[in-house]
Design a protein around this motif. Structure first.
Motif, PDB file in Angstrom:
ATOM      1  N   ALA A  22      45.135  59.444  15.420  1.00 58.66           N
ATOM      2  CA  ALA A  22      45.888  58.613  16.371  1.00 58.66           C
ATOM      3  C   ALA A  22      44.944  57.848  17.280  1.00 58.66           C
ATOM      4  N   TRP A  23      43.899  58.517  17.765  1.00 64.89           N
ATOM      5  CA  TRP A  23      42.933  57.832  18.637  1.00 64.89           C
ATOM      6  C   TRP A  23      42.215  56.702  17.909  1.00 64.89           C
ATOM      7  N   LEU A  24      42.005  56.877  16.601  1.00 66.54           N
ATOM      8  CA  LEU A  24      41.348  55.840  15.802  1.00 66.54           C
ATOM      9  C   LEU A  24      42.344  54.824  15.251  1.00 66.54           C
ATOM     10  N   ASP A  25      43.629  54.996  15.580  1.00 72.45           N
ATOM     11  CA  ASP A  25      44.689  54.109  15.101  1.00 72.45           C
ATOM     12  C   ASP A  25      44.718  54.064  13.574  1.00 72.45           C
ATOM     13  N   LEU A  26      44.650  55.252  12.981  1.00 71.11           N
ATOM     14  CA  LEU A  26      44.702  55.400  11.531  1.00 71.11           C
ATOM     15  C   LEU A  26      45.920  56.233  11.146  1.00 71.11           C
ATOM     16  N   PRO A  27      46.500  55.963  10.012  1.00 67.27           N
ATOM     17  CA  PRO A  27      46.138  54.883   9.078  1.00 67.27           C
ATOM     18  C   PRO A  27      46.694  53.539   9.529  1.00 67.27           C
ATOM     19  N   ALA A  28      46.091  52.475   9.011  1.00 67.56           N
ATOM     20  CA  ALA A  28      46.618  51.139   9.278  1.00 67.56           C
ATOM     21  C   ALA A  28      47.963  50.972   8.577  1.00 67.56           C
ATOM     22  N   ASN A  29      48.782  50.094   9.109  1.00 66.57           N
ATOM     23  CA  ASN A  29      50.063  49.806   8.464  1.00 66.57           C
ATOM     24  C   ASN A  29      49.837  49.136   7.109  1.00 66.57           C
ATOM     25  N   PRO A  30      50.648  49.456   6.116  1.00 67.04           N
ATOM     26  CA  PRO A  30      50.517  48.771   4.819  1.00 67.04           C
ATOM     27  C   PRO A  30      50.631  47.257   4.993  1.00 67.04           C
ATOM     28  N   TRP A  31      49.782  46.510   4.340  1.00 65.20           N
ATOM     29  CA  TRP A  31      49.742  45.062   4.524  1.00 65.20           C
ATOM     30  C   TRP A  31      49.677  44.291   3.203  1.00 65.20           C
ATOM     31  N   VAL A  32      49.438  44.995   2.100  1.00 65.95           N
ATOM     32  CA  VAL A  32      49.318  44.302   0.813  1.00 65.95           C
ATOM     33  C   VAL A  32      50.677  43.724   0.416  1.00 65.95           C
ATOM     34  N   LYS A  33      50.685  42.494   0.001  1.00 63.27           N
ATOM     35  CA  LYS A  33      51.926  41.836  -0.380  1.00 63.27           C
ATOM     36  C   LYS A  33      52.497  42.480  -1.651  1.00 63.27           C
ATOM     37  N   PRO A  34      53.772  42.843  -1.634  1.00 61.64           N
ATOM     38  CA  PRO A  34      54.374  43.492  -2.812  1.00 61.64           C
ATOM     39  C   PRO A  34      54.280  42.583  -4.033  1.00 61.64           C
ATOM     40  N   ARG A  62      44.199  54.656   2.190  1.00 61.31           N
ATOM     41  CA  ARG A  62      45.352  54.836   3.084  1.00 61.31           C
ATOM     42  C   ARG A  62      44.975  54.488   4.515  1.00 61.31           C
ATOM     43  N   HIS A  63      43.789  54.903   4.943  1.00 65.65           N
ATOM     44  CA  HIS A  63      43.341  54.553   6.292  1.00 65.65           C
ATOM     45  C   HIS A  63      43.276  53.036   6.477  1.00 65.65           C
ATOM     46  N   LEU A  64      42.989  52.317   5.394  1.00 62.55           N
ATOM     47  CA  LEU A  64      42.859  50.860   5.458  1.00 62.55           C
ATOM     48  C   LEU A  64      44.171  50.142   5.154  1.00 62.55           C
ATOM     49  N   GLY A  65      45.258  50.890   5.032  1.00 64.32           N
ATOM     50  CA  GLY A  65      46.563  50.274   4.856  1.00 64.32           C
ATOM     51  C   GLY A  65      46.932  49.928   3.434  1.00 64.32           C
ATOM     52  N   VAL A  66      46.245  50.545   2.456  1.00 66.10           N
ATOM     53  CA  VAL A  66      46.536  50.288   1.048  1.00 66.10           C
ATOM     54  C   VAL A  66      47.139  51.549   0.446  1.00 66.10           C
ATOM     55  N   VAL A  67      48.258  51.390  -0.232  1.00 60.29           N
ATOM     56  CA  VAL A  67      48.938  52.523  -0.851  1.00 60.29           C
ATOM     57  C   VAL A  67      48.321  52.799  -2.218  1.00 60.29           C
ATOM     58  N   ALA A  68      47.823  54.021  -2.409  1.00 64.61           N
ATOM     59  CA  ALA A  68      47.241  54.427  -3.686  1.00 64.61           C
ATOM     60  C   ALA A  68      48.011  55.634  -4.213  1.00 64.61           C
ATOM     61  N   VAL A  69      48.250  55.629  -5.508  1.00 61.88           N
ATOM     62  CA  VAL A  69      48.927  56.748  -6.173  1.00 61.88           C
ATOM     63  C   VAL A  69      47.931  57.399  -7.123  1.00 61.88           C
ATOM     64  N   ILE A  70      47.825  58.722  -7.046  1.00 61.72           N
ATOM     65  CA  ILE A  70      46.912  59.479  -7.901  1.00 61.72           C
ATOM     66  C   ILE A  70      47.705  60.140  -9.020  1.00 61.72           C
ATOM     67  N   PHE A  71      47.194  60.007 -10.242  1.00 59.88           N
ATOM     68  CA  PHE A  71      47.784  60.681 -11.391  1.00 59.88           C
ATOM     69  C   PHE A  71      46.777  61.701 -11.924  1.00 59.88           C
ATOM     70  N   ASP A  72      47.225  62.947 -12.069  1.00 60.50           N
ATOM     71  CA  ASP A  72      46.331  63.990 -12.583  1.00 60.50           C
ATOM     72  C   ASP A  72      47.094  64.836 -13.597  1.00 60.50           C
ATOM     73  N   GLN A  73      46.417  65.159 -14.688  1.00 62.37           N
ATOM     74  CA  GLN A  73      47.089  65.894 -15.763  1.00 62.37           C
ATOM     75  C   GLN A  73      47.238  67.386 -15.463  1.00 62.37           C
TER      76      GLN A  73
END
Length: 486
Positions: A22-34, A62-73
Motif C-alpha cells: 500500500a505504501w508503494l502504491d502497488l499493484p498498479a491498476n490494470p491499464w492494458v487495452k483489452p 501484476r505490480h506493473l498493472g499487467v494481468v498474467a495467467v500461469i498455466f502449470d501441469q
C-alpha cells in the motif's frame, strides 16, 4: 527456539506485506487495452510454468498493472522440482539471498522463516531445507493472490501472423483453446528440452535405469548394487537417495580425474555481472559461459559428505562409461577404460539439454528458432556443442526467426528458463538473480504492450476529461486604467 505461534507470526507478516504494498502504491491498476479476437478475450500474458520463475514474473507484472495467467501441469503446491523430483536435503544457495522477493523485505524467505521460528531459529539455520523452500513458494503464491491454473497442460504453442499466440491447454475434464498477446516459457531447468542420456541408454530395458530427474523411488534400490553416472550435485543427491533407500552400495562413475572444487561462478557473483552481462559483446558472453561449462560446478560439500559418510560408496574417478550391456545373470555391466563394473540399477545424473524433439508442444515454431550456431562462430579453443544449441534471444527474451519472415509472431514467445543463460546470464531460473531477471522481462513486456497500443493510449489521453480545476477557483481580473495607458 521455535515461535510458539507460527500462524500468528505469518498473519503479522502478511499484514506487514499488505502495508508495504500500500505504501508503494502497488499493484498498479490494470491499464492494458483489452484485446478481442473472433469474439474471444485475449490474454495479455500467458506464463507456462508455475515454479519460482513463473511466480516471480507474474508478481512483477501484476505490480506493473499487467494481468498474467500461469498455466502449470502439476497439482497445486507441486509446481517445480522441489517437492517432486528433487532429492537434495537443502538448497545450495546461501540462506540470505532474497530470491523472488522483488525488493520487498516482507516477501523474503527470511521474513517467512522468522515469522514462524523467530530470529534465533534463523540464526541457527545453516542451509534452507528443500521442502521448506517449497512451502515458502506456496505461501508466496497465496499471499500475492497470483492466478495459477493447475493441472493445465499446454499441448500446443503456435504463433500467428497477427501477433497473437494460440494455446491448446488440456485439463482433466476438457481441452481449451486460448489466445495470448505474449507467451512466456518459464519451463525450468529442462527449458526447451529435457533430461539427457547417452544414446546407449535407449537400448537398455527401462526397468534397469532412470535419469536423476525422474523422481527416484525407494523401491527401485532396496538391496541392489547401484551405479550413478556423473559427479555433480544431482549425482550426489541420487547416490545418497539410493543408499538411504537401502541399496547395498553405490558406485559413482566420474569422467574427471578429480572433482571440481571451486565454483567459479562465485568469482563474479556481483551486481555487475547480473546487470552487465547481457550488455556484453557476444564473444565475451560465449567466453564466460564456455569457461563455466568447462570448469563445472562442484557438488555441495554437504551433499558429497552425505554419500561418503555412508561407507557404502565408491568414487570411481577417471571412469567415463564407454558402453553398457545386460548381464546374462541379471543387471548390467558398465565398461570403463579400465574396468567392468557390475550393477543392478543405473542412474544417469547427466543433466539436461536443449532438444525441441522432446517438446512436441513447441513443434509449430521449433524449427524456425534462431540458435547461436546460426550466427556465431566460436573460437576453435572454445567450441561447445551444448551452448551452440541455445536460442539467440532478443531484447525481450523473445525468440528470433532463423530466416526473417519465416515465422510471423515468433517474437511474441519469450524464453524465461535456463536456455536464456547464454544471452542474458543466470537471471531466468536460479535463486540469486531471479528478481532482477523477472523485473527485466516484466519491464520489457510492459514496454512492448504499451508501444503496440500507442494509438489507443494516445486516443485515451485525448479523450481524458477529468478536470482538476472547476473554473471557480479564481475571479478574472482586468488591467488597471494606468496599465492600459502604458
Amino acid at each position: 527456539m521455535s515461535d510458539p505461534t507460527p500462524l500468528a507470526g505469518l498473519a503479522a507478516l502478511e499484514a506487514r506485506l499488505r502495508q508495504d504494498l500500500a505504501w508503494l502504491d502497488l499493484p498498479a491498476n490494470p491499464w492494458v487495452k483489452p484485446r478481442v479476437s473472433a469474439g474471444a478475450a485475449v490474454l495479455d500474458v500467458a506464463i507456462i510454468g508455475g515454479g519460482m520463475a513463473g511466480l516471480a514474473l507474474a508478481a512483477e507484472l501484476r505490480h506493473l498493472g499487467v494481468v498474467a495467467v500461469i498455466f502449470d501441469q502439476s497439482p497445486a503446491g507441486f509446481e517445480g522440482p522441489w517437492a517432486t523430483t528433487a532429492r537434495m536435503e537443502t538448497l545450495r544457495s546461501p540462506k540470505h539471498l532474497t530470491g523472488p522477493a522483488l525488493g520487498l523485505p516482507a516477501l523474503t524467505f527470511r521474513a517467512w522463516y522468522e515469522a514462524q521460528f523467530g530470529a534465533e531459529g534463523w540464526a541457527a539455520l545453516d542451509k534452507i531445507p528443500r521442502l521448506q523452500w517449497a512451502d515458502y513458494l506456496r505461501w508466496y503464491r497465496k499471499v500475492l493472490a497470483l492466478d495459477v491454473r493447475n493441472e493445465h497442460r499446454v499441448n500446443r504453442v503456435a504463433p500467428r501472423a497477427d501477433g497473437l499466440v494460440e494455446l491448446e491447454i488440456v485439463t482433466p475434464t476438457q481441452t481449451h483453446n486460448l489466445l495470448a498477446r505474449h507467451v512466456v516459457l518459464a519451463t525450468g531447468r529442462d527449458g526447451l528440452g529435457g533430461p539427457w542420456v547417452p544414446e546407449f541408454a535407449r537400448q537398455l530395458p527401462s526397468h534397469l535405469w532412470a535419469h536423476s530427474a525422474d523422481g527416484l523411488q525407494n523401491e527401485w534400490f532396496e538391496g541392489k548394487r547401484v551405479a550413478v553416472i556423473g559427479g555433480g550435485a544431482s549425482a550426489m543427491d541420487s547416490a545418497a537417495t539410493t543408499l538411504e533407500a537401502g541399496a547395498k552400495g553405490v558406485d559413482l562413475l566420474i569422467r574427471r580425474a578429480e572433482l571440481p572444487r571451486i565454483n567459479k561462478g562465485k568469482g563474479a557473483g556481483n551486481p555487475g555481472m547480473i546487470h552487465g552481462y547481457w550488455r556484453l559483446p557476444d564473444a565475451w558472453k560465449w567466453r564466460i559461459r564456455n569457461y563455466l561449462n568447462t570448469q563445472q560446478v562442484p557438488p555441495p560439500r554437504g551433499s558429497t559428505l552425505r554419500v561418503s559418510n555412508s561407507g557404502k560408496a565408491r568414487f570411481l574417478l577417471s571412469s567415463p562409461v564407454i558402453s553398457v550391456e545386460q548381464n546374462p545373470a541379471g543387471g548390467l555391466w558398465l565398461h570403463t577404460p579400465t574396468a567392468r563394473i557390475e550393477a543392478d540399477f543405473l542412474v544417469f545424473a547427466t543433466g539436461f539439454r536443449t532438444d525441441f524433439q522432446q517438446r512436441p508442444e513447441f513443434a509449430p515454431f521449433a524449427s524456425q528458432v534462431r540458435i547461436w550456431r546460426d550466427r556465431f562462430e566460436a573460437p576453435s579453443t572454445e567450441l561447445d556443442a551444448e551452448l551452440s544449441e541455445l536460442p539467440d534471444l532478443g531484447d525481450c527474451f523473445e525468440f528470433k526467426e532463423k530466416t526473417p519472415g519465416s515465422c510471423p509472431g515468433l517474437n511474441h514467445i519469450h524464453c524465461f528458463s535456463y536456455p536464456a543463460a547464454l544471452t542474458y546470464g543466470a537471471v531466468s531460473g536460479d535463486i540469486p538473480a531471479i528478481s532482477e531477471g523477472s523485473k527485466r522481462l516484466a519491464h520489457a513486456l510492459v514496454g512492448q504492450l504499451f508501444n503496440d497500443d500507442i494509438a489507443l493510449h494516445f486516443e485515451a489521453m485525448r479523450s481524458y476529461a477529468d478536470p482538476e480545476l472547476l473554473g471557480d477557483e479564481w475571479v478574472p481580473a482586468q488591467p488597471t486604467a494606468e496599465e492600459l495607458r502604458q
